[in-house]
Design a protein around this motif. Structure first.
Motif, mmCIF file in Angstrom:
data_model
loop_
_atom_site.group_PDB
_atom_site.id
_atom_site.type_symbol
_atom_site.label_atom_id
_atom_site.label_comp_id
_atom_site.label_asym_id
_atom_site.label_seq_id
_atom_site.Cartn_x
_atom_site.Cartn_y
_atom_site.Cartn_z
ATOM 1 N N LEU A 59 0.784 -1.362 0.097
ATOM 2 C CA LEU A 59 0.100 0.034 -0.072
ATOM 3 C C LEU A 59 0.863 1.069 0.109
ATOM 4 N N SER A 60 2.402 1.049 0.898
ATOM 5 C CA SER A 60 2.765 2.333 0.775
ATOM 6 C C SER A 60 3.588 2.765 -0.642
ATOM 7 N N VAL B 4 2.074 1.987 -3.678
ATOM 8 C CA VAL B 4 0.984 2.563 -4.437
ATOM 9 C C VAL B 4 0.649 3.851 -3.843
ATOM 10 N N ARG B 5 1.061 4.479 -3.190
ATOM 11 C CA ARG B 5 0.936 6.188 -2.168
ATOM 12 C C ARG B 5 2.152 6.446 -3.249
ATOM 13 N N ALA B 6 3.215 6.123 -3.023
ATOM 14 C CA ALA B 6 3.585 6.646 -3.537
ATOM 15 C C ALA B 6 3.993 6.851 -5.654
ATOM 16 N N ILE C 145 -2.904 1.887 -10.574
ATOM 17 C CA ILE C 145 -1.419 3.078 -10.063
ATOM 18 C C ILE C 145 -1.521 3.380 -11.269
ATOM 19 N N VAL D 1 -4.980 7.145 -6.477
ATOM 20 C CA VAL D 1 -4.680 6.492 -5.499
ATOM 21 C C VAL D 1 -5.026 5.470 -4.656
ATOM 22 N N GLU D 2 -6.002 5.835 -4.767
ATOM 23 C CA GLU D 2 -7.116 5.532 -3.077
ATOM 24 C C GLU D 2 -7.962 4.824 -3.929
ATOM 25 N N VAL E 277 -5.399 1.523 -3.547
ATOM 26 C CA VAL E 277 -5.321 1.509 -2.698
ATOM 27 C C VAL E 277 -6.383 0.565 -1.918
ATOM 28 N N ASP F 201 -5.554 -3.732 -1.113
ATOM 29 C CA ASP F 201 -6.449 -3.870 0.257
ATOM 30 C C ASP F 201 -7.457 -5.032 0.362
#
Length: 215
Positions: free
Chosen positions: A93-94, A96-98, A188, A193-194, A197, A201
């Protein structure tokens, strides 16, 4: 174990490859003991070759050497599974957020890894499906741009290779699983992002529910 035909090039890797096939097709079950004498006879190779091949698979996390028991097929405990999936969730998940700051190289690596997984699902066997599935998830962590974290992810996911293979083979609809990964990759790529995620998840939670573990 029935006799397996091998050519003589790169004999150690050939033996390791033959054993991987046995592992990923479920002929060698988690917790099973590998006996050198049986493998020497069935594969028609030397004892030293068998030992080297098993050491390769120990390094890949597929086998484990246990004192007073010998070499066994890796079997994850419930605690192992819980810990691995906890770490997966943090790392992936980190990743993806990056994506908003990821390099072009790392984005291309993610696309390439998905394409390899897609090709394996369509035309490959269980070994290649599990391997490319794992590499896709490692490539998500790769978006963080940290070789060390990617290495951690690769090592951790290697522990799940057999379980991932089991999940893939027991799925009633591999194309449906492929579509779920395609959607994650698409979100992605679009830096949504959301959405990515949330999808990832859920995928991780679903995968964990199917991973067999010993008490």
């Amino acid at each position: 174990m029935e006799s397996i035909s091998l050519d003589r090039s790169s004999v150690v890797e050939q033996v390791a490859s033959a054993l991987r096939e046995q592992l990923f097709t479920g002929r060698l079950k988690p917790g099973a003991t590998l006996r050198e004498s049986t493998l020497v006879e069935s594969l028609n190779v030397s004892r030293s070759t068998v030992r080297e091949a098993m050491q390769l698979l120990i390094g890949e996390g597929l086998l484990v050497r246990v004192p007073n028991k010998g070499v066994l097929v890796r079997q994850l405990t419930e605690a192992d599974v819980e810990d691995i999936f906890r770490a997966r969730r943090v790392l992936e998940l980190s990743g993806v957020r990056a994506v908003v700051s990821a390099s072009r190289r790392d984005l291309m690596a993610l696309s390439t890894s998905f394409e390899a997984y897609e090709a394996a699902v369509q035309d490959g066997g269980p070994v290649e499906i599990a391997r490319t599935h794992m590499r896709f998830h490692a490539a998500i962590v790769g978006l963080l741009g940290s070789p060390r974290l990617t290495e951690v992810a690769v090592s951790m996911l290697a522990e799940l290779q057999l379980a991932i293979s089991t999940v893939d083979q027991s799925s009633d609809d591999l194309p449906e699983m492929l579509q779920a990964h395609r959607k994650i990759a698409e979100m992605i790529r679009k830096a949504k992002v959301e959405e990515a995620v949330k999808l990832l998840d859920q995928h991780i939670s679903n995968a964990k529910a199917f991973v067999p573990a010993s008490p």
